[in-house]
Design a protein around this motif. Structure first.
Motif, PDB file in Angstrom:
ATOM      1  N   ALA B  16      24.681 -19.289  35.431  1.00 23.34           N
ATOM      2  CA  ALA B  16      25.843 -18.469  35.113  1.00 23.34           C
ATOM      3  C   ALA B  16      25.494 -16.987  35.097  1.00 23.34           C
ATOM      4  N   THR B  17      24.388 -16.650  34.430  1.00 25.54           N
ATOM      5  CA  THR B  17      23.984 -15.248  34.425  1.00 25.54           C
ATOM      6  C   THR B  17      22.812 -15.093  35.387  1.00 25.54           C
ATOM      7  N   HIS B  18      22.952 -14.140  36.252  1.00 28.46           N
ATOM      8  CA  HIS B  18      21.956 -13.946  37.313  1.00 28.46           C
ATOM      9  C   HIS B  18      20.725 -13.255  36.741  1.00 28.46           C
ATOM     10  N   ARG B  19      19.566 -13.814  37.015  1.00 29.93           N
ATOM     11  CA  ARG B  19      18.336 -13.173  36.547  1.00 29.93           C
ATOM     12  C   ARG B  19      17.894 -12.152  37.581  1.00 29.93           C
ATOM     13  N   PRO B  20      17.789 -10.859  37.184  1.00 34.32           N
ATOM     14  CA  PRO B  20      17.434  -9.850  38.187  1.00 34.32           C
ATOM     15  C   PRO B  20      16.022 -10.059  38.702  1.00 34.32           C
ATOM     16  N   THR B  21      15.848  -9.824  39.974  1.00 32.21           N
ATOM     17  CA  THR B  21      14.509  -9.930  40.547  1.00 32.21           C
ATOM     18  C   THR B  21      13.754  -8.640  40.283  1.00 32.21           C
ATOM     19  N   GLN B  22      12.491  -8.683  40.629  1.00 29.64           N
ATOM     20  CA  GLN B  22      11.629  -7.518  40.415  1.00 29.64           C
ATOM     21  C   GLN B  22      12.172  -6.290  41.150  1.00 29.64           C
ATOM     22  N   GLU B  23      12.623  -6.516  42.392  1.00 31.06           N
ATOM     23  CA  GLU B  23      13.125  -5.397  43.194  1.00 31.06           C
ATOM     24  C   GLU B  23      14.384  -4.818  42.559  1.00 31.06           C
ATOM     25  N   LYS B 233      23.578 -15.509  24.456  1.00 34.76           N
ATOM     26  CA  LYS B 233      24.125 -14.456  25.327  1.00 34.76           C
ATOM     27  C   LYS B 233      23.410 -13.127  25.105  1.00 34.76           C
ATOM     28  N   ARG B 234      22.979 -12.888  23.868  1.00 35.36           N
ATOM     29  CA  ARG B 234      22.368 -11.593  23.594  1.00 35.36           C
ATOM     30  C   ARG B 234      20.898 -11.547  23.941  1.00 35.36           C
ATOM     31  N   ALA B 235      20.281 -12.722  24.109  1.00 33.55           N
ATOM     32  CA  ALA B 235      18.845 -12.737  24.354  1.00 33.55           C
ATOM     33  C   ALA B 235      18.485 -13.121  25.780  1.00 33.55           C
ATOM     34  N   LYS B 236      19.305 -13.956  26.411  1.00 34.30           N
ATOM     35  CA  LYS B 236      18.926 -14.459  27.731  1.00 34.30           C
ATOM     36  C   LYS B 236      19.042 -13.346  28.768  1.00 34.30           C
ATOM     37  N   ASN B 237      17.997 -13.194  29.566  1.00 36.62           N
ATOM     38  CA  ASN B 237      17.950 -12.203  30.639  1.00 36.62           C
ATOM     39  C   ASN B 237      18.136 -10.774  30.133  1.00 36.62           C
ATOM     40  N   VAL B 238      17.767 -10.541  28.900  1.00 39.64           N
ATOM     41  CA  VAL B 238      17.791  -9.191  28.340  1.00 39.64           C
ATOM     42  C   VAL B 238      16.353  -8.750  28.133  1.00 39.64           C
ATOM     43  N   GLY B 239      16.082  -7.500  28.477  1.00 37.35           N
ATOM     44  CA  GLY B 239      14.745  -6.956  28.223  1.00 37.35           C
ATOM     45  C   GLY B 239      13.658  -7.631  29.022  1.00 37.35           C
ATOM     46  N   ILE B 240      13.900  -7.806  30.321  1.00 41.68           N
ATOM     47  CA  ILE B 240      12.905  -8.499  31.147  1.00 41.68           C
ATOM     48  C   ILE B 240      11.695  -7.598  31.353  1.00 41.68           C
ATOM     49  N   THR B 255       4.582 -11.514  24.226  1.00 42.08           N
ATOM     50  CA  THR B 255       5.358 -10.890  25.295  1.00 42.08           C
ATOM     51  C   THR B 255       4.747 -11.190  26.660  1.00 42.08           C
ATOM     52  N   LEU B 256       3.427 -11.129  26.736  1.00 47.17           N
ATOM     53  CA  LEU B 256       2.745 -11.434  27.998  1.00 47.17           C
ATOM     54  C   LEU B 256       2.851 -12.928  28.303  1.00 47.17           C
ATOM     55  N   ARG B 257       2.716 -13.757  27.286  1.00 46.33           N
ATOM     56  CA  ARG B 257       2.779 -15.202  27.522  1.00 46.33           C
ATOM     57  C   ARG B 257       4.182 -15.641  27.913  1.00 46.33           C
ATOM     58  N   SER B 258       5.190 -14.889  27.480  1.00 47.64           N
ATOM     59  CA  SER B 258       6.543 -15.249  27.895  1.00 47.64           C
ATOM     60  C   SER B 258       6.785 -14.869  29.345  1.00 47.64           C
ATOM     61  N   ALA B 259       5.867 -14.089  29.946  1.00 48.00           N
ATOM     62  CA  ALA B 259       5.994 -13.737  31.355  1.00 48.00           C
ATOM     63  C   ALA B 259       5.182 -14.667  32.231  1.00 48.00           C
ATOM     64  N   GLY B 260       4.713 -15.761  31.673  1.00 44.10           N
ATOM     65  CA  GLY B 260       4.058 -16.765  32.493  1.00 44.10           C
ATOM     66  C   GLY B 260       2.560 -16.613  32.625  1.00 44.10           C
ATOM     67  N   VAL B 261       1.943 -15.726  31.847  1.00 44.50           N
ATOM     68  CA  VAL B 261       0.501 -15.544  31.920  1.00 44.50           C
ATOM     69  C   VAL B 261      -0.117 -16.234  30.717  1.00 44.50           C
ATOM     70  N   ALA B 262      -0.999 -17.192  30.957  1.00 47.64           N
ATOM     71  CA  ALA B 262      -1.600 -17.945  29.856  1.00 47.64           C
ATOM     72  C   ALA B 262      -2.809 -17.204  29.319  1.00 47.64           C
ATOM     73  N   ASP B 288      12.005 -12.821  29.183  1.00 49.33           N
ATOM     74  CA  ASP B 288      13.071 -12.107  28.484  1.00 49.33           C
ATOM     75  C   ASP B 288      12.968 -12.352  26.970  1.00 49.33           C
ATOM     76  N   VAL B 289      13.922 -11.793  26.234  1.00 49.61           N
ATOM     77  CA  VAL B 289      13.884 -11.887  24.777  1.00 49.61           C
ATOM     78  C   VAL B 289      13.930 -13.350  24.328  1.00 49.61           C
ATOM     79  N   TYR B 290      14.738 -14.137  25.019  1.00 51.03           N
ATOM     80  CA  TYR B 290      14.888 -15.541  24.659  1.00 51.03           C
ATOM     81  C   TYR B 290      13.565 -16.294  24.786  1.00 51.03           C
ATOM     82  N   ASP B 291      12.819 -16.007  25.832  1.00 52.30           N
ATOM     83  CA  ASP B 291      11.567 -16.714  26.024  1.00 52.30           C
ATOM     84  C   ASP B 291      10.508 -16.266  25.027  1.00 52.30           C
TER      85      ASP B 291
END
Lengths: 178, 426
Positions: B16-23, B233-240, B255-262, B288-291
């Protein structure tokens, strides 16, 4: 509106579910205490205001003015003036502790080789007068009424018994109630 | 059935909410910068230092174009106490109480990190029991930190009750700390070569009850928050903040681990008893904030697992190294044993004698990687101490995090990286 919703609204299912959460707190133990009326007992290791202990044999303080506590104190709040008693014993003529500088780290208690200075469980130190925070030798000696008795028998480690409480559920603070 | 009562599942809402890409993110930030240069109609808003959701005395000057944040100028230093300079005038023992005022939410982690660094400098071996007690206390402070983070973070988004729920549960952990160390926040419990005191009687049962109980509480938090429509709604895809950004700004921890880095120093550069316990590094991928919320909830569960394993395998033996040259003696020995009393006098008047050299030791504090740097010219006092605190780096990344976002999301993003200003300004 479907049939399920009509039945739900007729029987107040959602309201009952919500109220059951609220109602639970009528029967479980409450986690708060009404502070000035009832007080929690801190644990034996609690680091409250310091006290100087008296030696029951001589009636004088146990302190021998070795300056260890004044030296280790990270905030340098202890100042001691040592002197010799007529029978050749070393003894503090003045022992001042400035509570407004003290950080309650407990190092003075930990390094004392005579177990003379101890941290008590007294934590109610708020005052309107700044001079109350300046503890001299008499007031430190007077503080020993707050020192737990176990410390006299087994100074330091493992002396004080556990605060019961082992059986109390973590949902309550029964063990700490007086 | 009314659609409003459906719980949003993460997958459905991700569509439903589009996750912005890096670009797209890069383009969005460049666009706001161009806009800032072109237009003069910018409203400047000062947030802090007394704003409640800056979690301390952080001041952010926000340049706004309508609801969009164009630029942020953070101001720190309102809580500067000169701890690093103070350390140069104190022996290694006396520095320990200074360190737990850095990040006062997780005081033991700071004690522990400093002692690890000092032990590395002096070559002190910590006995097994000391290492296990350290691990238990470290994980307890991680529990306290994450629960407090959750309460304040969700309160910033507008709930009041949840804050009280979290503080109620944090109280059980602080209770354990009071029992173990004698203080609730400023523990001063670690010593060079081990810990100050052994576990008290009754600690084991009480601690087990709390760690059995907290995962149930976490499940309740998730029941309240995870599928809550407003929070979602306030956390998903916010502050990527992607992994590349985290590397660029030295942002670590959840914050780093929520970006997929173990990346977790407990696994990567193990210390204390972490090599001997089994746990998983919590990783999420949406950055994002949710993760960040999900990562922290996972970490609470993992911490409970670590504490349980440590209590099960707690070895006997000394908890403080019998190292007369570098560590304080155990109190009960001082009162009986003349050699221990000599050690006591030596340690207080001479201090621990460190060799010349410099060390760096990083630990995984609850907020991120906490680095301790000590340079010694020999003697009992360090020549220079530096604390590479996670909050400082997280604070400097705030402009990169919130530029281009809506002004209402600033507090959510700000809270999600977990700052404490005592740690940042030191």
């Amino acid at each position: 509106m479907g049939l399920v919703d009509i039945v739900k609204k007729g029987t107040f299912v959602d309201i009952l579910r919500g109220m059951s959460v609220t109602g639970t707190y009528f029967v479980v133990d409450k986690v708060t205490v009404e502070y000035p009326k009832e007080k929690l007992h801190p644990y034996p290791r609690f680091r409250g205001v310091q006290a100087l202990l008296t030696d029951p044999e001589t009636g004088d303080t146990k302190c021998v003015a070795c300056m260890l506590c004044a030296t280790i104190c990270p905030s340098r709040c202890i100042s001691i003036v040592g002197e010799q008693t007529p029978d050749g014993r070393s003894h503090p003529a003045g022992f001042d502790l400035d509570l407004s500088r003290c950080v309650f780290c407990g190092f003075c208690e930990e390094v004392c080789p005579e177990a003379a200075i101890v941290m008590t469980r007294q934590y109610e130190l708020a005052t309107f007068d700044k001079n109350d925070l300046y503890l001299d030798k008499e007031r430190l000696l007077a503080n020993q009424v707050y020192a737990h008795k176990e410390l006299f028998a087994h100074p330091g480690e493992r002396g004080a018994p556990a605060p019961a409480a082992a059986g109390a559920a973590p949902g309550t603070q029964e063990g700490r109630r007086p | 059935m009314d659609a409003g009562h459906d719980l949003p599942t993460p997958d459905a809402a991700a569509g439903a909410t589009h996750r912005p890409t890096q670009e797209e993110l890069r383009e969005r930030k460049a666009r706001t910068r161009r806009h800032l240069e072109r237009t003069g109609e910018v409203m400047t808003l000062s947030m802090g230092p007394q704003h409640p959701s800056t979690h301390g005395v952080y001041r952010a000057v926000l340049d706004l174009d309508g609801e969009v944040v164009l630029a942020v100028r953070p101001e720190i230093g309102n809580l500067h106490r000169g701890v690093e300079k103070l350390c140069e005038y104190r022996t290694y023992h006396q520095i320990i109480p200074l360190t737990d005022r850095l990040d006062y939410i997780s005081g033991f982690a700071m004690n522990h990190g400093f002692c690890e660094a000092a032990e590395k400098l002096m070559g002190v071996e910590v006995p097994d029991r000391g290492r296990y007690i350290r691990t238990i206390a470290h994980e307890l402070c991680r529990l306290a930190n994450h629960i407090l983070w959750l309460g304040t973070h969700v309160m910033d988004l507008g709930t009041q009750t949840f804050f009280c729920i979290c503080f109620r549960d944090r109280e059980y952990v602080l209770d354990l700390f009071e029992m173990l160390t004698g203080a609730r926040l400023t523990h001063s419990f670690c010593r060079i070569g081990g810990v100050a005191k052994d576990l008290p009687d009754g600690f084991d049962q009480r601690c087990r009850k709390v760690i059995d109980f907290l995962p149930k509480r976490v499940a309740e938090y998730e029941r309240i928050i995870k599928h809550n429509r407003i929070y979602y709604k306030r956390a998903k895809n916010v502050g990527i903040f992607t992994a590349e950004d985290c590397y660029a700004w030295r942002v670590t921890g959840p914050t780093l681990r929520s970006a997929g880095v173990a990346r977790d120093l407990r696994k990567d550069e193990p210390y204390a008893a972490y090599p001997e316990v089994e746990f998983e590094v919590a990783v999420e991928y949406n950055a994002d904030v949710y993760d960040r919320f999900l990562v922290r909830m996972k970490e609470i569960r993992e911490s409970c697992k670590i504490i349980r394993q440590c209590l099960d395998n707690l070895p006997d033996g000394p908890f403080l190294a019998p190292d007369a040259g570098h560590s304080l003696p155990v109190k009960k020995n001082v009162l009986r044993d003349p050699a221990a009393m000599i050690q006591d006098f030596y340690q207080v008047f001479r201090g621990p004698q460190a060799p010349k050299g410099e060390v760096y030791r990083g630990i995984e504090a609850p907020k991120g990687e906490m680095g301790f740097y000590i340079r010694s010219e020999g003697g009992s006092k360090p020549a220079r101490v530096h604390f590479a605190t996670p909050s400082f780096y997280h604070g400097q990344a705030v402009p990169a995090l919130v530029e281009g976002e809506m002004v209402a999301d600033v507090v959510a993003i700000f809270a999600s990286v977990d700052l404490v200003l005592g740690d940042c300004d030191r």
